[in-house]
Design an enzyme around this catalytic site. Structure first.
Site, short mmCIF file in Angstrom:
data_model
loop_
_atom_site.label_atom_id
_atom_site.label_comp_id
_atom_site.label_asym_id
_atom_site.label_seq_id
_atom_site.Cartn_x
_atom_site.Cartn_y
_atom_site.Cartn_z
NE ARG B 300 -14.42 51.45 -30.44
CZ ARG B 300 -15.70 51.65 -30.26
NH1 ARG B 300 -16.35 52.47 -31.07
NH2 ARG B 300 -16.33 51.07 -29.28
CD GLU B 434 -23.28 54.62 -37.09
OE1 GLU B 434 -24.05 53.95 -36.39
OE2 GLU B 434 -22.37 54.12 -37.78
#
Lengths: 464, 464
Positions: B300, B434
């Site tokens: 990414r 996260e």
């Protein structure tokens, strides 16, 4: 919090650290009549500033005009932003470049720092804009700053370690807890509290030598990685600010020098050979394979990352013609054994335990690229003066990155006020120099650190 | 601190957040007989988890064996470390990969999550190791988790916002201050304090939608950059931990998704086409040149950086055979106009204002690479099922990065305990998902977030 605190002394301004940022801030605060004290945990002044080469960058100066160099604030801004991969905080970066010339002139006009009559260009700068003091050492600047501190009657309390920031119930900074007669090795001293009427300026430097702190942010940088910094470049002052709600910026942006040798301590003498000779004219090989693995003229970050990825020191090689052509005197590095000389590539391969055929094949392949002017493997730009590496003696050094500078640090605004998470100022808390984050983004350009120290040191000292 | 606090309720374990990490932690803590409550600031469960595609990565699974895929923990470790540029915390990364298979199996055995009978490869993974739940949505997993939460009688307090961590004089976590009946838009609610006997598990997600917080760390990511996250992916819970001395790790590592379209809001429907079809079987071209410029199966970070460097949206293209072969239903993206279809490459070039000859030359060149199995230009791994792009209709979408994931967060150890600056645990404070930093380093690979959520959610729930 204030109740029950024994105050041992009271000042207007407490400056933490006696490098360029701290002394500059103290001078500016002292010049405006404030009662200032500087504390320094070591026994003498200067921190990492004193071991720097003293180079300071500024655009649009008289010296540039004299040498016919065209430059502008915008050009310096763009160069720093490019190196920083766009992560630089625009307002802080703008503050540095727009005050860089006046900061440089202040060192001449107010401090009488003597500079060499030359302007140099360092990697990543688009034009020559770096000024070097006589002696090519930060010590020249430091000496002048200490003279001014002395003239102003500002005391420097040596062997005094900053421990924590004292705030009142509203969160305003009202003083600092310190250890006097600080024993650096034992980390002990005599507790004392200094009341501050106007506030504290943190100018304690970076955390390049703080293995625990830096390896939280970059786990590769454990105790096996050396640093070019003094061993006392640690994070306790930075942490003291985080503990009262200051925000950190980009702590994981830690710069490694790729030009360094594991065979000497600190910055050392190998970097002159690596940075000025072998990266341009020579090759770096993995001793386990004998092969190149990187564009030797990549930036600091690219080179350091590539070598760390290999996982052990790699071998940089140049030939006699390159050394002669460069004009640099690398005899000290050779005397120290950091750079070694070999009568043949075979001898070199044997010494470093590299497969001789594999190494010679790599050299031949590279020489072919040089002759064609195109590096098919790593797209190294082949400089005009390059030629095949073939003339003995061959020079080689082991390369293993060292931590050099910590771009991350405390969040501040353009007035050098420390900010909390919500970009609100913490009343009475200022910071300047390497303890601050955000000016340089992902990578600092050479000679921009001293500019930052003096620009924000002045702003902090004037505003507090 | 405890004196004078009005406790409104008492539990063993308070879980903050109802995404995959929070619900997993709550299930594990509940299974072991602890009295657990989950709080969620929004009116329904799931956070960003519910809008994910639900893909979870694990090595060495039965499904891989069935499809003849060889994989290992070490291979997954190496892939994640490579994408993370070596910044991943080794112990945390090892914890994730060594528990990935059991986490995946737990979702099947304990939760009865139904998965598609396929194994996918996402960019940056060396082999296919991604499993996708039925419906290709995190909602499928979330529904099963909520069933289990319900079975266990664990309450989820909706519209309840976490505000601060309450500690005793020794710094032990003893509860949390919350706002009940939380009005998200007004940021108001009714204060209440929840006493925790065992502690708090922070599972509040990342700060991808928190423009103020993220732009302190990466000033490029201001309000002009969209995010794939829900707008409530903000940093207040992370800050509450930093305020009591928790350490942050790599906050400036913020991932941009490269598969996103500027022609729709949020995550949207384009990424299914980009990530599952065009990156593997198609090409991305710069519309100004018609040329490829990146390995479409790069990770990414590589893809997003390459597109941002181009400076404007780029065009991803696949052909009908690829879409058919993939088996994915992209009709929604087509209906929305995010993915467009063209009867010929000429029509496509005209629509996007690409030079037709240049584009066709790029396609021809790429087709040649596919036939030879080697991409000379960008070293894209040519998958076995790839074949030349030639069958109309052609499918295309514009690609422009959006903030997708925040790799940085709280420092934890392998037991999911939150750490302070000195790597000491903060008693009673755990974190998972996260909100944690360090697992992914500089860049997270696709489908590894859910693995992390479930692995550390389980560990936190079991250890608290």
């Amino acid at each position: 919090m204030e109740k029950g605190i024994q105050w041992n002394e009271q000042v207007d301004v407490l400056v933490v650290g006696s490098g360029f940022a701290g002394l500059t801030a103290a001078i500016e605060a002292g010049e405006s009549g404030k009662n200032v004290v500087v504390i320094e945990k070591m026994k003498s002044a200067g921190g990492n500033s004193i071991i720097s080469d003293g180079g300071i960058a500024a655009p649009d100066t008289k010296l540039q005009k004299k040498w016919g160099i065209e430059d502008s604030e915008q050009m310096m801004y763009d160069d720093m932003l490019k190196a920083g991969l766009g992560l630089n905080h625009p307002k802080l970066l703008h503050t540095v470049v727009s005050n860089a010339r006046s900061a440089f002139e202040w060192t001449i006009d107010a401090l009488n720092v003597p500079y060499l009559d030359r302007v140099d260009i360092f990697g990543g700068h688009g034009v020559a804009r770096c000024y070097t003091p006589e002696g090519v050492t930060g010590g020249t600047i430091l000496k002048k700053m200490l003279q001014k501190i002395n003239e102003l009657g500002i005391p420097i309390l040596y062997s005094t370690s900053f421990r924590s920031i004292i705030t009142d119930e509203q969160g305003h900074v009202i003083g600092g807890a310190v250890l006097k007669e600080y024993d650096y090795r034992a980390d002990t001293g005599i507790p004392a509290n200094i009341r501050t009427q106007r506030g504290i300026i943190l100018a304690s430097g970076g955390y390049g030598a703080d293995v625990d702190f830096r390896s939280i942010q970059d786990p590769r940088l454990d105790e096996k990685i050396q640093t070019t910094n003094k061993p006392f470049a640690t994070a306790e002052v930075l942490k003291s600010a985080l503990n009262i709600g200051a925000t950190s910026v980009q702590l994981s942006e830690i710069q490694l020098g790729a030009w360094s040798s594991p065979d000497e301590r600190g910055f050392g003498d190998g970097p002159l050979f690596a940075d000025y000779i072998l990266f341009q004219y020579g090759v770096i090989v993995d001793p386990h394979t004998g092969k190149r693995f990187v564009n030797e003229l990549g930036d600091r970050k690219q080179l350091a990352d590539a070598i760390l990825h290999i996982g052990y020191p790699c071998i940089g090689i140049a030939d006699d013609k390159a050394v002669k052509y460069s004009g640099w005197d690398i005899s000290k590095a050779i005397r120290k054994g950091v750079v070694k000389t070999f009568d043949s590539m075979d001898d070199l391969a044997t010494f470093y335990d590299i497969n001789t055929e594999a190494l010679q094949a790599s050299i031949n392949r590279y020489n072919g690229f040089v002759q064609r002017g195109i590096d098919d493997d790593f797209q190294k730009p082949i400089v005009d003066e390059a030629y095949p590496m073939e003339k003995a003696p061959f020079y080689a050094m082991r390369l293993w990155p060292k931590v050099h500078f910590t771009m991350g640090g405390l969040s501040i605004n353009e007035r050098a006020q420390v900010l909390d998470f919500n970009d609100n100022t913490i009343d009475g808390l200022y910071a300047a120099g390497e303890v601050v984050g955000g000016v340089h983004g992902a990578s600092r350009l050479g000679s921009c650190a001293i500019t930052e120290c003096i620009v924000f040191g002045r702003i902090a000292g004037q505003n507090i």
